[in-house]
Design a protein around this motif. Structure first.
Motif, PDB file in Angstrom:
ATOM      1  N   ALA A  38       7.216   6.006   7.665  1.00  0.00           N
ATOM      2  CA  ALA A  38       7.970   6.708   6.628  1.00  0.00           C
ATOM      3  C   ALA A  38       9.214   5.949   6.176  1.00  0.00           C
ATOM      4  O   ALA A  38      10.116   6.546   5.575  1.00  0.00           O
ATOM      5  N   ASP A  39       9.279   4.652   6.455  1.00  0.00           N
ATOM      6  CA  ASP A  39      10.437   3.854   6.034  1.00  0.00           C
ATOM      7  C   ASP A  39      10.497   3.793   4.512  1.00  0.00           C
ATOM      8  O   ASP A  39       9.563   3.317   3.865  1.00  0.00           O
ATOM      9  N   GLN A  40      11.596   4.279   3.941  1.00  0.00           N
ATOM     10  CA  GLN A  40      11.774   4.223   2.497  1.00  0.00           C
ATOM     11  C   GLN A  40      12.653   3.047   2.072  1.00  0.00           C
ATOM     12  O   GLN A  40      12.520   2.535   0.967  1.00  0.00           O
ATOM     13  N   TYR A  42       5.054   3.023  13.548  1.00  0.00           N
ATOM     14  CA  TYR A  42       5.343   4.270  14.249  1.00  0.00           C
ATOM     15  C   TYR A  42       5.206   5.456  13.294  1.00  0.00           C
ATOM     16  O   TYR A  42       5.843   5.486  12.258  1.00  0.00           O
ATOM     17  N   PRO A  43       4.389   6.454  13.670  1.00  0.00           N
ATOM     18  CA  PRO A  43       4.215   7.622  12.797  1.00  0.00           C
ATOM     19  C   PRO A  43       5.469   8.483  12.749  1.00  0.00           C
ATOM     20  O   PRO A  43       6.231   8.554  13.710  1.00  0.00           O
ATOM     21  N   ASP A  44       5.675   9.130  11.607  1.00  0.00           N
ATOM     22  CA  ASP A  44       6.790  10.063  11.404  1.00  0.00           C
ATOM     23  C   ASP A  44       8.125   9.441  11.788  1.00  0.00           C
ATOM     24  O   ASP A  44       8.980  10.065  12.410  1.00  0.00           O
ATOM     25  N   ALA A  45       8.298   8.173  11.435  1.00  0.00           N
ATOM     26  CA  ALA A  45       9.547   7.453  11.707  1.00  0.00           C
ATOM     27  C   ALA A  45       9.904   6.636  10.479  1.00  0.00           C
ATOM     28  O   ALA A  45       9.032   6.267   9.689  1.00  0.00           O
ATOM     29  N   GLY A  46      11.200   6.359  10.327  1.00  0.00           N
ATOM     30  CA  GLY A  46      11.670   5.653   9.149  1.00  0.00           C
ATOM     31  C   GLY A  46      12.287   4.309   9.464  1.00  0.00           C
ATOM     32  O   GLY A  46      11.906   3.638  10.438  1.00  0.00           O
TER      33      GLY A  46
END
Length: 290
Positions: free
Chosen positions: A237-239, A261-265
């Protein structure tokens, strides 16, 4: 540049509370700040732990007090961890023009020489990952293994965040508020964190990052020359550094390993510090983990 303000404000805001010492981090946050007088001026640094040297290169506009002490402590169980302030930030002198990511890689190289680290492992986050790539290209004898976290290729093909994303400056997903609160509390343990964990926008760093993104940095165009074992990691989820960049780097660098990594930014390495430290440890020792 907007990225500077966003990331610097995140660091400053992260120091607003200090509910107490995180278990196991005392040796990290109490490590003295030292000054290395390298050929390119003064560089502020800390060293913690023992074992093979591991150099941590920080991201845009942050001092070394942005490194989550829980992560540093975990890495220092098996490594002599060296963290430092980049050019023009914290206790480190601004490099003279012409300024670039390559120049910051030269500063890192000079620090490695001055501290007699030999051929350390190198881990870079965000802009620090750009510096780490340039170090591996320009000074290959000073890098044993390379860990690139939430960073960008320098070939001109980078997926660049939108202006609105840069202004938001979020390094954790919106649904990870408790993890972000834990990160804020952890970095607030550094002495003087409220005044030193963030930096004012750094114009030279901003221009250097822009040149890297657009393919104007010489070393940035030569990632395919990196010959050391490389781990590329990020949060899905890295923006701020979209995962398209990780896939580009994994293809560019021969034999590179990609872990997402899931659900990580953008701050995945702080959000999932325990799992990430274990991954880094297995990678650096040559024992792959799942």
């Amino acid at each position: 540049m907007g990225l500077a303000a966003a990331l610097a404000s995140m660091a400053l805001g992260a120091c607003g509370s200090s509910p107490g010492m995180t278990p196991g981090t005392a040796s990290v946050v109490s490590a003295p700040v030292r000054i290395a007088h390298i050929r390119l001026g003064a560089v502020g640094y800390r060293i913690v732990g023992s074992g093979p040297p591991l150099v941590l290169i920080m991201g845009y506009g942050w001092t070394m007090e942005g490194w989550d002490p829980r992560l540093v402590h975990a890495l220092a169980q098996h490594n002599r961890v060296v963290m430092f302030d980049n050019s023009g930030v914290g206790r480190t002198q601004q490099l003279p023009p012409p300024f670039s990511v390559d120049a910051m890689a030269g500063q890192t190289s000079a620090l490695i020489d001055t501290l007699h680290l030999g051929r350390p492992d190198v881990l870079g986050w965000s802009m620090g990952g750009m510096i780490a790539q340039a170090l591996a290209v320009l000074h290959p004898a000073q890098v044993r293994r390379l860990v690139l976290c939430a960073t960008y290729p320098g070939t001109g093909a980078a997926a660049v965040p939108s202006a609105s994303v840069i202004r938001a400056g979020s390094i954790f997903p919106a649904n990870q508020a408790s993890a972000f609160d834990a990160f804020k509390a952890a970095i607030a343990e550094y002495p003087g964190a409220a005044s030193s964990a963030g930096s004012a926008p750094n114009g030279p760093q901003g221009a250097a990052v822009s040149d890297w993104w657009t393919g104007l940095d010489p070393a940035g165009r030569q990632a395919a020359r990196i010959s050391v074992s490389t781990l590329v990691a990020d949060g899905i989820a890295d923006q701020l550094a979209p995962v398209a960049n990780d896939h580009i780097l994994a293809r560019l660098i021969p034999g590179a390993r990609l872990v997402l990594y899931p659900d990580a930014g953008h701050g995945f390495l702080f959000q999932d510090w325990a799992r990430f430290a274990a991954l880094v440890g297995s990678f650096l020792t040559g024992h792959p983990s799942s």
